[in-house]
Every structure is written in C-alpha cells, then in structure tokens.
Design a protein around this motif. Structure first.
Motif, short mmCIF file in Angstrom:
data_model
loop_
_atom_site.label_atom_id
_atom_site.label_comp_id
_atom_site.label_asym_id
_atom_site.label_seq_id
_atom_site.Cartn_x
_atom_site.Cartn_y
_atom_site.Cartn_z
N PHE A 1 -8.13 -4.06 -26.26
CA PHE A 1 -8.80 -3.21 -25.27
C PHE A 1 -10.31 -3.48 -25.23
O PHE A 1 -10.94 -3.36 -24.18
CB PHE A 1 -8.52 -1.73 -25.54
CG PHE A 1 -7.34 -1.24 -24.77
CD1 PHE A 1 -6.06 -1.49 -25.22
CD2 PHE A 1 -7.52 -0.59 -23.56
CE1 PHE A 1 -4.97 -1.08 -24.49
CE2 PHE A 1 -6.42 -0.16 -22.83
CZ PHE A 1 -5.14 -0.41 -23.29
N ALA A 2 -10.89 -3.85 -26.36
CA ALA A 2 -12.32 -4.18 -26.38
C ALA A 2 -12.57 -5.45 -25.56
O ALA A 2 -13.49 -5.50 -24.76
CB ALA A 2 -12.80 -4.37 -27.82
N GLY A 3 -11.70 -6.45 -25.75
CA GLY A 3 -11.83 -7.69 -24.98
C GLY A 3 -11.69 -7.42 -23.49
O GLY A 3 -12.43 -7.95 -22.66
N LEU A 4 -10.73 -6.56 -23.18
CA LEU A 4 -10.53 -6.18 -21.78
C LEU A 4 -11.78 -5.50 -21.21
O LEU A 4 -12.24 -5.83 -20.12
CB LEU A 4 -9.33 -5.23 -21.71
CG LEU A 4 -9.14 -4.48 -20.40
CD1 LEU A 4 -8.81 -5.45 -19.29
CD2 LEU A 4 -8.03 -3.45 -20.54
N ALA A 5 -12.34 -4.54 -21.98
CA ALA A 5 -13.53 -3.82 -21.52
C ALA A 5 -14.70 -4.78 -21.33
O ALA A 5 -15.45 -4.68 -20.37
CB ALA A 5 -13.91 -2.74 -22.52
N MET A 6 -14.82 -5.75 -22.25
CA MET A 6 -15.92 -6.70 -22.17
C MET A 6 -15.82 -7.50 -20.87
O MET A 6 -16.79 -7.65 -20.13
CB MET A 6 -15.90 -7.62 -23.38
CG MET A 6 -16.99 -8.65 -23.38
SD MET A 6 -16.98 -9.60 -24.91
CE MET A 6 -15.55 -10.64 -24.65
N GLY A 7 -14.61 -8.01 -20.57
CA GLY A 7 -14.42 -8.81 -19.36
C GLY A 7 -14.63 -7.98 -18.10
O GLY A 7 -15.32 -8.39 -17.17
N LEU A 8 -14.04 -6.76 -18.11
CA LEU A 8 -14.11 -5.89 -16.94
C LEU A 8 -15.55 -5.46 -16.69
O LEU A 8 -16.04 -5.47 -15.55
CB LEU A 8 -13.23 -4.66 -17.20
CG LEU A 8 -12.58 -3.99 -16.00
CD1 LEU A 8 -11.73 -4.98 -15.24
CD2 LEU A 8 -11.73 -2.81 -16.47
N THR A 9 -16.26 -5.07 -17.77
CA THR A 9 -17.66 -4.64 -17.65
C THR A 9 -18.52 -5.78 -17.12
O THR A 9 -19.36 -5.58 -16.24
CB THR A 9 -18.21 -4.18 -19.02
OG1 THR A 9 -17.37 -3.16 -19.51
CG2 THR A 9 -19.62 -3.67 -18.89
N GLY A 10 -18.27 -6.99 -17.65
CA GLY A 10 -19.04 -8.14 -17.19
C GLY A 10 -18.84 -8.38 -15.71
O GLY A 10 -19.79 -8.54 -14.95
N MET A 11 -17.57 -8.35 -15.31
CA MET A 11 -17.24 -8.65 -13.92
C MET A 11 -17.82 -7.59 -12.99
O MET A 11 -18.50 -7.90 -12.01
CB MET A 11 -15.72 -8.71 -13.78
CG MET A 11 -15.26 -9.68 -12.76
SD MET A 11 -13.58 -10.21 -13.12
CE MET A 11 -12.65 -8.76 -12.70
N LEU A 12 -17.56 -6.31 -13.30
CA LEU A 12 -18.03 -5.23 -12.43
C LEU A 12 -19.56 -5.14 -12.43
O LEU A 12 -20.17 -4.90 -11.39
CB LEU A 12 -17.42 -3.89 -12.85
CG LEU A 12 -15.91 -3.76 -12.61
CD1 LEU A 12 -15.40 -2.42 -13.13
CD2 LEU A 12 -15.58 -3.90 -11.13
N SER A 13 -20.18 -5.34 -13.61
CA SER A 13 -21.64 -5.27 -13.70
C SER A 13 -22.30 -6.32 -12.82
O SER A 13 -23.33 -6.05 -12.19
CB SER A 13 -22.12 -5.49 -15.14
OG SER A 13 -21.75 -4.43 -15.95
N ALA A 14 -21.69 -7.51 -12.80
CA ALA A 14 -22.27 -8.58 -12.00
C ALA A 14 -22.32 -8.19 -10.53
O ALA A 14 -23.19 -8.64 -9.78
CB ALA A 14 -21.46 -9.87 -12.17
N PHE A 15 -21.40 -7.32 -10.13
CA PHE A 15 -21.40 -6.89 -8.74
C PHE A 15 -22.23 -5.62 -8.55
O PHE A 15 -22.91 -5.44 -7.55
CB PHE A 15 -19.95 -6.65 -8.26
CG PHE A 15 -19.15 -7.92 -8.22
CD1 PHE A 15 -19.12 -8.69 -7.06
CD2 PHE A 15 -18.45 -8.37 -9.32
CE1 PHE A 15 -18.40 -9.89 -7.02
CE2 PHE A 15 -17.73 -9.56 -9.29
CZ PHE A 15 -17.71 -10.32 -8.13
N ILE A 16 -22.18 -4.70 -9.56
CA ILE A 16 -22.83 -3.39 -9.41
C ILE A 16 -24.35 -3.44 -9.67
O ILE A 16 -25.14 -2.92 -8.90
CB ILE A 16 -22.20 -2.35 -10.38
CG1 ILE A 16 -20.74 -2.08 -9.96
CG2 ILE A 16 -22.99 -1.05 -10.38
CD1 ILE A 16 -20.01 -1.17 -10.93
N LEU A 17 -24.77 -4.10 -10.78
CA LEU A 17 -26.18 -4.00 -11.20
C LEU A 17 -27.18 -4.56 -10.19
O LEU A 17 -28.19 -3.91 -9.92
CB LEU A 17 -26.38 -4.64 -12.58
CG LEU A 17 -25.69 -3.91 -13.75
CD1 LEU A 17 -26.06 -4.54 -15.08
CD2 LEU A 17 -26.04 -2.43 -13.75
N PRO A 18 -26.92 -5.76 -9.59
CA PRO A 18 -27.89 -6.22 -8.59
C PRO A 18 -28.04 -5.24 -7.43
O PRO A 18 -29.14 -5.01 -6.93
CB PRO A 18 -27.30 -7.55 -8.11
CG PRO A 18 -26.47 -8.03 -9.26
CD PRO A 18 -25.89 -6.77 -9.85
#
Lengths: 239, 120
Positions: free
Chosen positions: A214-231
C-alpha cells in the motif's frame, strides 16, 4: 607532482571520476547505515550526499563539473519513473477494491502537504524559490524534481529536501499511528507512502508486506496525481 | 531486459513528445508512466522483459537520487538563509500530512467495511 596534477586535470574532466565517486559514496553510506542499525536519521542517500559534498569541497570540484559525469546516473531517473507503472499495475486489484477511499485520502493528503508547506514557509518569511522548491516535498524525487522545474523551484534543492522529508516521516509516522490508534497495516502503509514516498515505502515493507504494497501504491498514486494537481494549485494560488 | 529498457525509454520519449507538443505543465516521465500503465492494462499483464528492466531500475532507485541531491551544495546560501524555515516547514507539514491522511483513510476504510458488511 606535476605529473600527478596533470593526471588529476585529466581525470576530473572525465565522467568516470564522478560516476566512481557516486557509486563508491553510496556503497560506503550503505555500510555506515547498516552499522548504525538502519536508522532513518542516517539514510544511505543522505549520508552519501554528505560524503560526496565533503569530498568535492575538499578537492575543489564544482557541482557543474561533478554533474557532467554524474548526469549519466541521473538520467536513469526518467526510465525509473516510467517503471513505477509496473508495481502500480501489480496492485491494480487492491486499488479497484478501495478506489474511492484511496483517491479521497490521496487528494486530501496532497493538498494538505502542499498547502501546509506553502503556509508555513510564507508565514516564516521564506523566499519564493524556497516556497516553490518545498511544495512537492512529499512527492517521490524523480517526479518532485520534474514538478519543481515546472513551477519554478530549484530541482536540485527539491531533490535534497524530498529526501530529508522522507527521513522525517519515517521517524514521526510510527509515533502518530500509535497516538491515533491506527492499526490497519494497509492504512499505515498508504499514509507513509503518501507523506514519505520511497523512504516510507521501504520502512513499511519492514512492518508487513501488506503495508509495503500500500505504501508503494500511495507513492505512485501521489506522484501521478501531484504532477497534475500541484502545477495547477500553484498557478491558482498565484505563488 | 534490453526489450524492457527499450519499452521504458520509448514511453518516456513519447511522453516527452506529448508534453512538448501540448505544452503540458507535467514532467514527461510521469506521462510516460501513465502510458506504460495504460499499455499494461490493455496487454493484461507485464511482459517479462519489462518487469526485469523495471525491477532492476527500481532496486537501485536510491542511488539514482544521489547526483541531484549533491546539488544541495549549490544552494548553501539559500539553505543558510532559510534553513530554520525549511526545517520547521518540513517537520510540521510532514506531521500534519500524516495526521490528516492517516486519520481520514482510517475513517473511510472503517465506514466502507461497515457498509460492505451490511450489504453482504
């Protein structure tokens, strides 16, 4: 002596020296970490960075000179980021099962991490570059660096701070879980992967394989969504 | 292995083209990751070469951060100036993030388990 310095001039211009220093520094740091019982405070990456910075300052080599050779190692971060799709695909069934709780928790976590960082740095009077370099601090390094570059922070500063964040998360996380009485390993793992990316993932695998997955999943999901959300968030806030 | 590496690099390359062409605000390897994930879902499985290359790269992931991390040395003035701010922000924000995410997911998962229990 002149022969020696001629040899040094030749070596320091070649990429081999930087690559050797990087790998050797990392191996020594891994050994130091093992001797210290795998403490999160002495994470191999952070120790390796300290060793290499000390070495470069000692011999008077600039970061640009070092990076000319080290970029060959750095380049592999790109395909490694793409490779995160594989563990993500492996956990696809789990994601489908808990889809909405995970997405809601993930987006809330990303916004909390970014907004609290921006608020704290601004309240304490940090510079704009500091704000923008710190915003992606909970995102796994290869993605965080890309985000920092896009929004106007310093990717190299972000990379270092992301690593420090990971170490901090590994220290605070277990204490908070105990205080909040969070015992579900899937929840613990997801939370660690979201706030402390790869460091949190590595630590979760020592708790249980469920927590690690689940940590690996969160890392991938957070990375992917952050790349779209943060900018978009940074543009919206007008930082 | 070589085939897997080619797939990873191709995904990144196509990602780069997409980001450049549409002027997207996202890093190109992330677009490459989405492309690969989509391809794996369509393919209904991970080809062994791709798995080999991915696991090989990911097992050395920590090493790959080092060259960029050494770049902290360039920012020593900024770190000296904003050091206390940076450290406070990192510690406080990480604690708040863990608190919000963990607390929220714990509630949502428990609620869903109760609901699923009622429907069964």
């Amino acid at each position: 002596m002149t022969e020696l310095s001629a040899l040094w001039v030749y070596l320091s211009a070649s990429p081999i020296l930087s690559i050797v220093i990087t790998i050797a520094g990392f191996l020594i740091a891994s050994r130091i970490n093992k001797l210290a019982g795998g403490s999160a405070f002495l994470h191999p990456v952070i120790v390796a960075i300290a060793l290499i910075v000390a070495f470069l300052s000692l011999v008077g080599t600039s970061y640009n000179q070092y990076f000319e050779g080290a970029q060959f190692i750095h380049f592999l971060l790109g395909p490694a980021t793409v490779a995160l799709a594989v563990p993500l695909y492996d956990h696809l069934e789990r994601v489908k099962q808990m889809f909405w709780p995970l997405i809601i928790a993930c987006i809330s976590g990303i916004l909390t991490a970014a907004l609290s960082t921006i608020a704290i740095v601004m309240m304490m009077g940090g510079s704009r570059e500091t704000v923008l370099s710190l915003t992606p601090k909970s995102v796994t390094s290869p993605i965080a660096m890309g985000i920092a570059e896009k929004i106007g922070g310093y990717p190299s500063l972000t990379a270092g701070l992301v690593l420090v964040t990971g170490a901090i998360g590994c220290v605070i996380g277990p204490i908070l879980f105990k205080a909040l009485k969070i015992t579900d390993h899937s929840v613990q793992g997801f939370t660690m992967g979201l706030a402390a990316h790869g460091f949190g993932t590595a630590q979760s695998f020592t708790v249980s394989s469920l927590a690690g997955a689940f940590a690996g999943l969160a890392m991938g999901l957070t990375g992917m969504l952050s790349a779209f959300i943060l900018p978009l968030l940074v543009r919206f806030l007008g930082v | 292995m070589l085939f897997g590496l080619l797939i990873l690099l191709s995904c990144q390359f196509i990602g780069e083209l997409i980001v450049r062409y549409f002027e997207l605000p996202f890093p190109s390897p992330v677009v490459g990751m989405v492309l690969l994930l989509t391809a794996l879902i369509v393919n209904k499985g991970v080809p062994s070469g791709v798995r080999q290359a991915s696991e090989g790269l990911l097992s050395y992931l920590a090493l790959l951060f080092v060259p960029a991390g050494v770049g902290l040395m360039v920012h020593y003035q900024l770190i000296a100036k904003d050091g206390l701010t940076i450290l406070t922000a990192l510690i406080l924000s990480t604690a708040i993030t863990l608190l919000v995410t963990g607390g929220m997911l714990n509630k949502l998962v428990k609620k869903k388990q109760v609901e699923d229990g009622l429907h069964d």
